[in-house]
Design an enzyme around this catalytic site. Sequence first.
Site, PDB file in Angstrom:
ATOM      1  CB  CYS A  86      -5.213 -10.743 -11.046  1.00 28.83           C
ATOM      2  SG  CYS A  86      -3.594 -10.285 -10.371  1.00 28.83           S
ATOM      3  CB  CYS A 136      -2.144 -10.232  -3.394  1.00 24.30           C
ATOM      4  SG  CYS A 136      -3.861 -10.712  -3.665  1.00 24.30           S
ATOM      5  CB  CYS A 150      -8.716  -7.404  -8.677  1.00 25.63           C
ATOM      6  SG  CYS A 150      -8.190  -7.282  -6.961  1.00 25.63           S
ATOM      7  N   GLY A 184     -11.847   4.925  -1.432  1.00 28.43           N
ATOM      8  CA  GLY A 184     -10.781   5.910  -1.259  1.00 28.43           C
ATOM      9  C   GLY A 184     -11.249   7.064  -0.411  1.00 28.43           C
ATOM     10  CG  ASN A 193     -10.170   1.799  -9.535  1.00 23.64           C
ATOM     11  OD1 ASN A 193     -11.028   0.934  -9.505  1.00 23.64           O
ATOM     12  ND2 ASN A 193      -9.151   1.788  -8.694  1.00 23.64           N
ATOM     13  N   GLY A 194      -6.896   2.098 -10.668  1.00 19.66           N
ATOM     14  CA  GLY A 194      -5.940   1.069 -11.080  1.00 19.66           C
ATOM     15  C   GLY A 194      -4.540   1.646 -11.040  1.00 19.66           C
ATOM     16  CE1 TYR A 249     -10.497  -4.232   3.850  1.00 21.54           C
ATOM     17  CE2 TYR A 249      -9.546  -3.334   1.841  1.00 21.54           C
ATOM     18  CZ  TYR A 249      -9.915  -3.183   3.157  1.00 21.54           C
ATOM     19  OH  TYR A 249      -9.713  -1.984   3.783  1.00 21.54           O
ATOM     20  CB  CYS A 287      -1.463  -5.482  -5.169  1.00 19.90           C
ATOM     21  SG  CYS A 287      -2.531  -5.132  -6.587  1.00 19.90           S
ATOM     22  CB  CYS A 345      -9.313   5.348  -7.258  1.00 21.39           C
ATOM     23  SG  CYS A 345      -7.654   5.938  -6.885  1.00 21.39           S
TER      24      CYS A 345
HETATM   25  P1  5GP Z   1      -3.303  -6.430   9.954  1.00 19.23           P
HETATM   26  O1  5GP Z   1      -3.635  -7.412  11.001  1.00 19.23           O
HETATM   27  O2  5GP Z   1      -2.579  -7.024   8.840  1.00 19.23           O
HETATM   28  O3  5GP Z   1      -2.592  -5.223  10.522  1.00 19.23           O
HETATM   29  O4  5GP Z   1      -4.688  -5.852   9.372  1.00 19.23           O
HETATM   30  C1  5GP Z   1      -5.637  -6.693   8.798  1.00 19.23           C
HETATM   31  C2  5GP Z   1      -6.806  -5.860   8.301  1.00 19.23           C
HETATM   32  O5  5GP Z   1      -6.424  -5.060   7.181  1.00 19.23           O
HETATM   33  C3  5GP Z   1      -7.976  -6.706   7.825  1.00 19.23           C
HETATM   34  O6  5GP Z   1      -9.067  -6.512   8.700  1.00 19.23           O
HETATM   35  C4  5GP Z   1      -8.329  -6.206   6.448  1.00 19.23           C
HETATM   36  O7  5GP Z   1      -9.709  -5.896   6.340  1.00 19.23           O
HETATM   37  C5  5GP Z   1      -7.508  -4.955   6.258  1.00 19.23           C
HETATM   38  N1  5GP Z   1      -6.987  -4.868   4.868  1.00 19.23           N
HETATM   39  C6  5GP Z   1      -6.709  -5.878   4.041  1.00 19.23           C
HETATM   40  N2  5GP Z   1      -6.269  -5.441   2.852  1.00 19.23           N
HETATM   41  C7  5GP Z   1      -6.290  -4.112   2.870  1.00 19.23           C
HETATM   42  C8  5GP Z   1      -5.975  -3.113   1.904  1.00 19.23           C
HETATM   43  O8  5GP Z   1      -5.568  -3.361   0.786  1.00 19.23           O
HETATM   44  N3  5GP Z   1      -6.157  -1.847   2.306  1.00 19.23           N
HETATM   45  C9  5GP Z   1      -6.592  -1.527   3.531  1.00 19.23           C
HETATM   46  N4  5GP Z   1      -6.744  -0.249   3.804  1.00 19.23           N
HETATM   47  N5  5GP Z   1      -6.891  -2.442   4.469  1.00 19.23           N
HETATM   48  C10 5GP Z   1      -6.752  -3.737   4.168  1.00 19.23           C
HETATM   49 MG    MG Z   2     -10.827  -5.381   8.159  1.00 17.98          MG
END
Ligand code: 5GP
Ligand code: MG
Length: 457
Positions: free
Chosen positions: A434, A437, A237, A28, A102-103, A243, A383, A2
Amino acid sequence: MCGIVGIYNHPEAANLAYLTLHALQHRGQESAGIAVSDGKTIRNYRRMGLVSEIFTEDALTKLPGDKAIGHVRYSTSGESLLKNSQPFCVNYTHGDLAIAHNGNLVNAQKIRSRLETQGSIFQSTMDTEVITHLMAGSREKDLVNILVDALHQVEGAYSLVLLTESCLVAARDPYGWRPLVIGKLDNSYIVASETCALDLIEAEYVREVEPGEIIVFDEKGMHLHKPFAVPQKKALCIFEYIYFARPDSHVFNRDVYEMRKGFGHQLAKENPVEADLVVPIPDSGVPAAIGYSEETGIPFQMGLIRSHYVGRTFIEPSQSIRHFGVKLKLNPVRETLKGKRVVLVDDSIVRGTTSRKIVKMVRDAGAREVHLRISSPPTAWSCYYGIDTPTREELIASSHSVDEIRKFITADSLAYLSEKGLYWFTKKHKEWFCDACFTGDYPVKAEQPKKLKLVQS
Ligand code: 5GP
Ligand code: MG
């Protein structure tokens, strides 16, 4: 995950909340809301959908007041329903109260069950609601002590903004998992998850809300209530850097863009490969790919183009639609890729399903070799603190070796950043972060969160 904002002492509080939420939309996309106070009443408006769709001019004019809080949500605990959107508003002995969080709290279920057996009735399935119940049950008299009372009972990750008729309060858990910053705009104060929200409204960055701090904004200005808990260990985090945060934000006192480029440099040092092009998987892989290209001297090319009109909310987690979703979002640049040995760079692999489709897409576009480089270590653990990484079984790295993953995604080679390389930027302060993951080293034990799904960026 969030995003949250708070505005204190500005005649257009709702408009500023709207703009700052807009800058935090990446945190979000399921629901958004703004609660305002005009000194007498709190009004709350929340809907499912994107900030720009929800807050029409008409909706904003119905939110008068000089104080506001706002929230954008991607649910990690509690279902994706309107009743679970935020800000969450209650009326208790001391008046109206709105809260945005958020969290993820790790002991919310336990507290909730206890309160329910004592007769409490919950309106939502969100972990955040337990905070309001604990506040309502406090015997303390003033707001800050009531809040401290509640926060001493919850565990896990929380960056919070609270709004009463007369003041704004910001708080951050003693481990500091989620970011929270303070800015100033003339005589107004702004609180936001990330600095990119301050930039948008040209507010000046003041500082972070430190882990374990409660900060009050009222007619006396901004004042710190002495830390309500002494941090035993910081748990910032690391995935915010990899990301989650926007690359133009300054998070935990560092520039996210520089951090991501650094991961890319490190990745290239650890895992070089002979190739003709470095191509990012946009958007999340771009800064690390730039770093990889800078380090190796292999030219950077946008070999995949992203459509920016695909709302994440469109991509429902059913396999058939998700497959379609990748093509909706990304298209290869054939002339650039044809006959080339390509290094694809992405930030992480979660399930591996998207990566597999992208590798195929690049190969079908004519690439001779496809080498995938990931700017973080294998995501092998769920996570519990607010990132929506699925249950362990769904994380491909929890049950597959790097070579098995390589086979699954059909790449010529696959390499991840090492755990050591992740901390290229610090020797001393590694223990402030942290990285559960990647390591399974959880700073605080947790129940497995219930609701989980994933869409990619
Ligand atoms: P996969 O190949 O595992 O299906 O997708 C990888 C993609 O998922 C990566 O491009 C990355 O940016 C995205 N991603 C990584 N962590 C998260 C997350 O916590 N939430 C979302 N929505 N996307 C994520
Ligand atoms: Mg991506």
